[in-house]
Design a protein around this motif. Sequence first.
Motif, short mmCIF file in Angstrom:
data_model
loop_
_atom_site.label_atom_id
_atom_site.label_comp_id
_atom_site.label_asym_id
_atom_site.label_seq_id
_atom_site.Cartn_x
_atom_site.Cartn_y
_atom_site.Cartn_z
N GLU A 1 0.83 -1.20 0.00
CA GLU A 1 0.00 0.00 0.00
C GLU A 1 0.87 1.26 0.00
OE1 GLU A 1 -3.33 -0.19 2.52
OE2 GLU A 1 -3.90 1.90 2.18
N ASP A 2 1.90 1.27 0.83
CA ASP A 2 2.77 2.45 0.88
C ASP A 2 3.48 2.67 -0.45
OD1 ASP A 2 2.04 3.03 3.45
OD2 ASP A 2 3.82 2.19 4.40
N ARG A 3 3.86 1.58 -1.10
CA ARG A 3 4.52 1.72 -2.40
C ARG A 3 3.58 2.36 -3.42
NH1 ARG A 3 6.27 -3.68 -1.72
NH2 ARG A 3 4.75 -4.31 -3.27
N GLN A 4 2.32 1.92 -3.42
CA GLN A 4 1.37 2.46 -4.39
C GLN A 4 1.04 3.93 -4.09
OE1 GLN A 4 0.32 1.14 -7.22
NE2 GLN A 4 1.49 -0.74 -6.89
N ILE A 5 0.93 4.26 -2.81
CA ILE A 5 0.65 5.67 -2.45
C ILE A 5 1.83 6.54 -2.88
CG2 ILE A 5 0.34 7.27 -0.51
CD1 ILE A 5 -1.12 4.91 0.94
N ALA A 6 3.05 6.07 -2.59
CA ALA A 6 4.25 6.85 -2.95
C ALA A 6 4.34 7.03 -4.46
CB ALA A 6 5.50 6.16 -2.41
N LEU A 7 4.07 5.95 -5.19
CA LEU A 7 4.15 6.01 -6.65
C LEU A 7 3.09 6.98 -7.20
CD1 LEU A 7 5.89 4.74 -8.82
CD2 LEU A 7 4.39 2.74 -8.80
N TRP A 8 1.90 6.89 -6.64
CA TRP A 8 0.83 7.78 -7.10
C TRP A 8 1.24 9.25 -6.87
CZ3 TRP A 8 -2.22 11.50 -4.75
CH2 TRP A 8 -3.27 11.98 -5.55
N PRO B 1 -9.94 2.32 -2.05
CA PRO B 1 -9.02 1.19 -1.89
C PRO B 1 -7.74 1.40 -2.69
CG PRO B 1 -11.11 0.47 -2.92
CD PRO B 1 -11.21 1.94 -2.67
N VAL B 2 -6.68 0.77 -2.22
CA VAL B 2 -5.37 0.96 -2.86
C VAL B 2 -5.39 0.52 -4.33
CG1 VAL B 2 -4.43 -1.29 -2.16
CG2 VAL B 2 -2.88 0.64 -2.54
N GLU B 3 -6.32 -0.37 -4.66
CA GLU B 3 -6.41 -0.84 -6.05
C GLU B 3 -6.75 0.30 -7.02
OE1 GLU B 3 -7.60 -2.40 -3.42
OE2 GLU B 3 -6.62 -4.37 -3.48
N ALA C 1 -11.93 -5.58 -4.91
CA ALA C 1 -11.68 -4.87 -3.64
C ALA C 1 -12.95 -4.18 -3.15
CB ALA C 1 -10.55 -3.86 -3.82
N LEU C 2 -13.67 -3.54 -4.06
CA LEU C 2 -14.91 -2.86 -3.65
C LEU C 2 -15.96 -3.89 -3.21
CD1 LEU C 2 -15.20 0.00 -6.31
CD2 LEU C 2 -14.83 0.28 -3.85
N LEU C 3 -16.11 -4.95 -4.00
CA LEU C 3 -17.11 -5.98 -3.65
C LEU C 3 -16.77 -6.62 -2.30
CD1 LEU C 3 -17.45 -7.56 -7.23
CD2 LEU C 3 -19.23 -6.25 -6.03
N ASP C 4 -15.50 -6.92 -2.09
CA ASP C 4 -15.09 -7.52 -0.80
C ASP C 4 -15.34 -6.55 0.35
OD1 ASP C 4 -14.30 -9.77 -2.18
OD2 ASP C 4 -12.15 -9.36 -2.04
N GLY C 5 -15.04 -5.27 0.10
CA GLY C 5 -15.23 -4.26 1.14
C GLY C 5 -16.70 -4.17 1.55
N TRP C 6 -17.60 -4.26 0.59
CA TRP C 6 -19.04 -4.17 0.91
C TRP C 6 -19.52 -5.44 1.60
CZ3 TRP C 6 -19.69 -2.61 -4.85
CH2 TRP C 6 -19.37 -1.26 -5.00
N ALA C 7 -18.91 -6.58 1.24
CA ALA C 7 -19.35 -7.85 1.82
C ALA C 7 -18.85 -8.02 3.26
CB ALA C 7 -18.85 -9.01 0.97
#
Length: 296
Positions: free
Chosen positions: A19-26, A181-183, A289-295
């Motif tokens: 997650e930190d890698r994706q945030i940093a890259l973004w 979500p990080v995705e 990720a969204l579907l899992d989050g809602w479930a």
Amino acid sequence: MVSGEVDVALPAGADADHEDRQIALWALYELHYGGFEDVDDDLEWHPTLLTLRHQLEGVFLAELRERYVAPESTEPFAEQLFAYIAGIDGPSLARFVQRNATRDQALDVLRARSVYQLKEADPTTWAIPRISGAAKVALVELQYDEYGAGVPDKQHSHLFAQGLAACRLDPAYGAYVDDVPVEVLELNNGLSFLGLHRRWRGAAMGFLAAFEATSSLPARQMAQGLRRLGLAEEMAYYYDEHIEADAVHEQLAVRQICAPVVAEHPELVDDVFFGAFTCVDLENRLAQALLDGWAA
Ligand SMILES: [Fe+2]
Ligand SMILES: [Fe+2]
């Protein structure tokens, strides 16, 4: 702070968690788009940040390559590419919104989409000077549509912002980056990574082809779902616009952009498929990720 005197300690980018890698890259990629109000514009090309970006991209690319499943044959090219894109399975967020989503879930989808849609088409624009001839001309034609075909209010990013505001969501660029979500960041980073690297121009065009080829039917489903839920007509209109536009764009992207690119550079065929796979792969991960989050 004086430009060029910024002292940036290089963190161990490759050791950070996913997650930190994706945030940093973004955040690093955003320096190449609108930047940040409180960040010196000169940091865009700061060598230490470029080194960090390079490290993070190496890890990201390895993850993308590991998931990639190459097609079994690549002839004839256009039909194969359409079939390949259609053959990658995954959950459909648009079908869920069409039939089952609650209002809050549909708003979650719009928040997630806002991170890209408010800069819609921009990452692909990086590829224009990296391709040539008929493919370049067709790409500019496609991008011209995305940017409103000469009418500022018709820019797709603008239509999406209007839709957000009409749904009482925040239309400010990046407003929901901390909530999604990080995705979502992965998907955005995939686009930026491929667009910013000439080496991956074939993949950037394959990504575009898959994006357009998986847009028209889902746009219809999204529009129906938003209307079923009584959400703002402005948002449904954004999706209406994509039903026909992207039916045209998918043909442009596959037959008039990817096909001439690989005709001129046969060595890029696998990259085009890799980009197409990566688009669908990152979309599927976001949907899951969204579907899992809602479930949960
Ligand atoms: Fe669009
Ligand atoms: Fe499009």
